[in-house]
Design a protein around this motif. Structure first.
Motif, PDB file in Angstrom:
ATOM      1  N   PHE A  76       0.870  -1.233  -0.109  1.00 30.64           N
ATOM      2  CA  PHE A  76       0.003  -0.178  -0.037  1.00 30.64           C
ATOM      3  C   PHE A  76       0.827   1.287   0.189  1.00 30.64           C
ATOM      4  O   PHE A  76       1.733   1.263   0.754  1.00 30.64           O
ATOM      5  N   MET A  77       0.545   1.982  -1.062  1.00 25.07           N
ATOM      6  CA  MET A  77       1.311   3.166  -1.409  1.00 25.07           C
ATOM      7  C   MET A  77       0.641   4.516  -0.899  1.00 25.07           C
ATOM      8  O   MET A  77      -0.637   4.533  -1.233  1.00 25.07           O
ATOM      9  N   TRP A  78       1.177   5.556  -0.272  1.00 27.34           N
ATOM     10  CA  TRP A  78       0.341   6.735  -0.286  1.00 27.34           C
ATOM     11  C   TRP A  78      -0.084   7.215  -1.428  1.00 27.34           C
ATOM     12  O   TRP A  78       0.468   7.291  -2.535  1.00 27.34           O
ATOM     13  N   ASP A  79      -1.560   7.616  -1.320  1.00 27.53           N
ATOM     14  CA  ASP A  79      -2.120   8.119  -2.819  1.00 27.53           C
ATOM     15  C   ASP A  79      -2.641   9.676  -2.248  1.00 27.53           C
ATOM     16  O   ASP A  79      -3.725  10.063  -2.882  1.00 27.53           O
ATOM     17  N   GLY A  80      -2.437  10.097  -1.069  1.00 30.27           N
ATOM     18  CA  GLY A  80      -2.803  11.587  -0.963  1.00 30.27           C
ATOM     19  C   GLY A  80      -1.781  12.686  -1.298  1.00 30.27           C
ATOM     20  O   GLY A  80      -0.864  12.523  -2.218  1.00 30.27           O
ATOM     21  N   GLU A  81      -2.189  13.820  -0.883  1.00 31.33           N
ATOM     22  CA  GLU A  81      -0.883  14.971  -1.384  1.00 31.33           C
ATOM     23  C   GLU A  81       0.302  14.780  -0.602  1.00 31.33           C
ATOM     24  O   GLU A  81       0.140  14.497   0.825  1.00 31.33           O
ATOM     25  N   GLU A  82       1.323  15.007  -1.159  1.00 38.35           N
ATOM     26  CA  GLU A  82       2.738  14.870  -0.555  1.00 38.35           C
ATOM     27  C   GLU A  82       3.044  15.713   0.525  1.00 38.35           C
ATOM     28  O   GLU A  82       3.705  15.533   1.481  1.00 38.35           O
ATOM     29  N   GLY A  83       2.184  17.077   0.498  1.00 36.84           N
ATOM     30  CA  GLY A  83       2.287  18.067   1.521  1.00 36.84           C
ATOM     31  C   GLY A  83       1.793  17.642   2.815  1.00 36.84           C
ATOM     32  O   GLY A  83       1.991  18.152   4.056  1.00 36.84           O
ATOM     33  N   GLU A  84       0.962  16.658   2.797  1.00 35.60           N
ATOM     34  CA  GLU A  84       0.507  16.095   4.059  1.00 35.60           C
ATOM     35  C   GLU A  84       1.325  15.148   4.802  1.00 35.60           C
ATOM     36  O   GLU A  84       0.966  14.890   5.876  1.00 35.60           O
ATOM     37  N   LEU A  85       2.459  15.008   4.214  1.00 34.09           N
ATOM     38  CA  LEU A  85       3.319  14.078   4.990  1.00 34.09           C
ATOM     39  C   LEU A  85       4.386  14.680   5.519  1.00 34.09           C
ATOM     40  O   LEU A  85       4.926  15.944   4.869  1.00 34.09           O
ATOM     41  N   ARG A  86       5.161  14.294   6.669  1.00 37.19           N
ATOM     42  CA  ARG A  86       6.230  14.677   7.120  1.00 37.19           C
ATOM     43  C   ARG A  86       7.381  13.915   7.229  1.00 37.19           C
ATOM     44  O   ARG A  86       7.080  12.551   7.149  1.00 37.19           O
ATOM     45  N   GLU A  87       8.525  14.089   7.516  1.00 39.12           N
ATOM     46  CA  GLU A  87       9.717  13.234   7.853  1.00 39.12           C
ATOM     47  C   GLU A  87       9.604  12.433   9.014  1.00 39.12           C
ATOM     48  O   GLU A  87       9.071  13.079  10.006  1.00 39.12           O
TER      49      GLU A  87
END
Length: 169
Positions: free
Chosen positions: A126-137
């Motif tokens: 399962f890979m992230w399918d949302g907005e990249e800006g919602e993620l943090r390091e």
């Protein structure tokens, strides 16, 4: 019947591999977050943990984890290595249960799995399918998650070889 895996498309310079045809089972799934926990996995799959097949330690290349809140999210990253666990799904119902658990913020992505014994297999994750800006390091720590989730109680099942998260520098 269509081939098990189709490829050729590219997104952001990365090859996109489509998922297996729906009638191909067993199908290996790669987990890198809370689904590495056998107890959680048995709850999602609605199976008796005593009969849950052992998770197998593996890694995949070309992806790395970021965090969406407390949850790990797999994103493309050339040459990055993500460690996790693999379990073979036995039927479409199991896959549907996983997809429901993961929500629409994740999509199924084919990947190459590399096992500790040097063998390789094609699988899905399962890979992230949302907005990249919602993620943090950040990184996911299975043992810390289990401690919070189960309140310090014993965790059932074997997680030998489970991923040890690295702290980003």
């Amino acid at each position: 019947m269509a081939p098990n895996l189709l490829s050729g498309e590219e997104v952001y310079g990365q090859p996109i591999h489509r998922q297996y045809s729906t009638d191909t089972f067993p199908r290996p799934y790669f987990f890198y977050g809370s689904l590495m926990d056998p107890q959680r996995l048995s709850e999602i799959l609605r199976s008796d943990i005593k009969h849950l097949p052992s998770l197998r330690s593996a890694h995949t290349i070309g992806y790395r984890c970021k965090l969406w809140g407390p949850y790990p999210a797999l994103v493309y990253a050339p040459d990055a290595v993500t460690h996790g666990m693999v379990l073979e799904m036995q039927d479409e119902k199991q896959v549907e249960r996983l997809q429901h658990y993961e929500t629409s913020n994740y999509r199924v992505q084919a990947c190459t799995l590399r096992f500790e014994d040097g063998s390789e297999a094609r699988g899905e994750t399962f890979m992230w399918d949302g907005e990249e800006g919602e993620l943090r390091e950040g990184s996911f720590d299975l043992k810390a998650w289990q401690s919070l989730e189960y309140g310090g109680h014993a965790v059932h099942g074997d997680i030998t070889g489970a991923w040890q998260a690295e702290v980003p520098t």
